[in-house]
Design a protein around this motif. Sequence first.
Motif, PDB file in Angstrom:
ATOM      1  N   ASP A  58       0.945  -1.156   0.030  1.00 42.03           N
ATOM      2  CA  ASP A  58       0.155   0.037  -0.072  1.00 42.03           C
ATOM      3  C   ASP A  58       1.010   1.239   0.074  1.00 42.03           C
ATOM      4  OD1 ASP A  58      -2.282   1.719   0.022  1.00 42.03           O
ATOM      5  OD2 ASP A  58      -2.427   1.587   2.193  1.00 42.03           O
ATOM      6  N   VAL A  59       1.397   1.687  -1.160  1.00 38.69           N
ATOM      7  CA  VAL A  59       2.268   2.636  -1.041  1.00 38.69           C
ATOM      8  C   VAL A  59       2.011   3.403  -2.646  1.00 38.69           C
ATOM      9  CG1 VAL A  59       4.227   1.566  -0.151  1.00 38.69           C
ATOM     10  CG2 VAL A  59       4.212   1.226  -2.443  1.00 38.69           C
ATOM     11  N   SER A 140      -0.546  12.604   1.192  1.00 36.84           N
ATOM     12  CA  SER A 140      -1.187  11.293   1.111  1.00 36.84           C
ATOM     13  C   SER A 140      -1.271  10.540   2.359  1.00 36.84           C
ATOM     14  CB  SER A 140      -0.645  10.594  -0.069  1.00 36.84           C
ATOM     15  OG  SER A 140       0.599  10.310   0.226  1.00 36.84           O
ATOM     16  N   ARG A 141      -0.201  10.955   3.180  1.00 34.67           N
ATOM     17  CA  ARG A 141      -0.066  10.092   4.462  1.00 34.67           C
ATOM     18  C   ARG A 141       0.292   8.574   3.973  1.00 34.67           C
ATOM     19  NH1 ARG A 141      -4.722  12.421   8.704  1.00 34.67           N
ATOM     20  NH2 ARG A 141      -4.155  14.543   8.451  1.00 34.67           N
ATOM     21  N   LYS A 142       0.811   8.360   3.118  1.00 35.86           N
ATOM     22  CA  LYS A 142       1.252   7.174   2.477  1.00 35.86           C
ATOM     23  C   LYS A 142       2.780   7.154   2.188  1.00 35.86           C
ATOM     24  CE  LYS A 142      -2.777   4.847   0.348  1.00 35.86           C
ATOM     25  NZ  LYS A 142      -3.163   4.144  -1.016  1.00 35.86           N
ATOM     26  N   ARG A 143       3.483   6.189   2.145  1.00 37.21           N
ATOM     27  CA  ARG A 143       4.803   6.107   2.004  1.00 37.21           C
ATOM     28  C   ARG A 143       5.037   6.153   0.460  1.00 37.21           C
ATOM     29  NH1 ARG A 143       9.351   4.805   4.455  1.00 37.21           N
ATOM     30  NH2 ARG A 143       8.194   3.623   6.301  1.00 37.21           N
TER      31      ARG A 143
END
Length: 366
Positions: A58-59, A140-143
């Motif tokens: 989930d990146v 996005s608060r994602k890696r």
Amino acid sequence: MKNPFVYGKIVGKENFANRRRELELVKNAILSGQNVIIYSPRRYGKSSLVYNAVQELDVISIWIDCYGLISKRELAEKIATEIIRNWKAKKIIEAMKELFKNVRPSIKLGDEIVVEFSLGEEDEAFEESLELPQRLAERSRKRVVVVFDEFQEVAELGEDVLPKMRAIFQRHTDVCYIFIGSRRGMMEKIFRSALSPFYNFGMHVTLNKIPREEFKEFIRSKFENSGIGIDDEAIEKILDMTEGHPYYTQMLCHRLWFNAFIGKKVVSVDDVAKAIEELIFEEEEAYATIWDELTLSQRKVLVALSKGETDLYSVEFLQKFGFKRASNVQIAIKGLLKREIIVKVKDKYEISDPFFKLWLISRLKR
């Protein structure tokens, strides 16, 4: 029916030839926030490996193809373009204001969004573009995983390029960088030399040929699951002829599958030999052109490699192939490496295209 063997492009999980250990290694590195440096000769499946790794996580992945880049501005535009395509803003103008603090690029809208910088703002645009992956991660608060394919090309863009990239990238806490390269010498100079800004900037992964047993399992299942029979002897012959090279193995299997699909629905050892003859015949003109452009010393080295010679600097070798001194061999090898006609694998030189090697062997028998 669709041919199950795919080559010449990035492939997904369905057509990816195993590499289970390397896949888990890259996935674990990404989850750990570890930068990764991957190198191997061309067409070993580096890009497909990384693609499959990020697809299972989930990146957000940002892909930058560095091949053919000629300026910092062009690199900056590629990075900025990929970031803004992933920004997910309702309006492009809003995205531009959020992303760019010091420059105002132009946007070309069409089938795809393209970011362009003015000629006079190259340095500012380059620095700003390098900050964008971290801004995307925070928003996005994602890696974010940034993949630089053929990264060795970047080293040619100017003395300040690598130092600037390292200085900015090392501050990014939510971005994982993956550097892919096919010219091992240049990649090692960038990432192994203590004098380089990118010295030990990440985990090193060397991609070797796929283990023979894994490749045999992959080949057998692909044929059988698509209704084409193949015996063990034919599979062994395939891997003997391609020397286990991922790209050329897939190419040969692609042809074998097609021939069997329109024919007897089974693959034999004789079919392997016939398919190889077809592929070599189709590349005859290209191979002849390569041969004609080589120096006499380079030709001698290729002939030696095709005959299984390994110690290219011994007195016996020099006498056997008519070299006056070892330095002449070294110059020839350097030229062949630069053109990627040969590669160095585990301290041994190999002809990079196994079909070119077979073509050469057939020429020597005439």
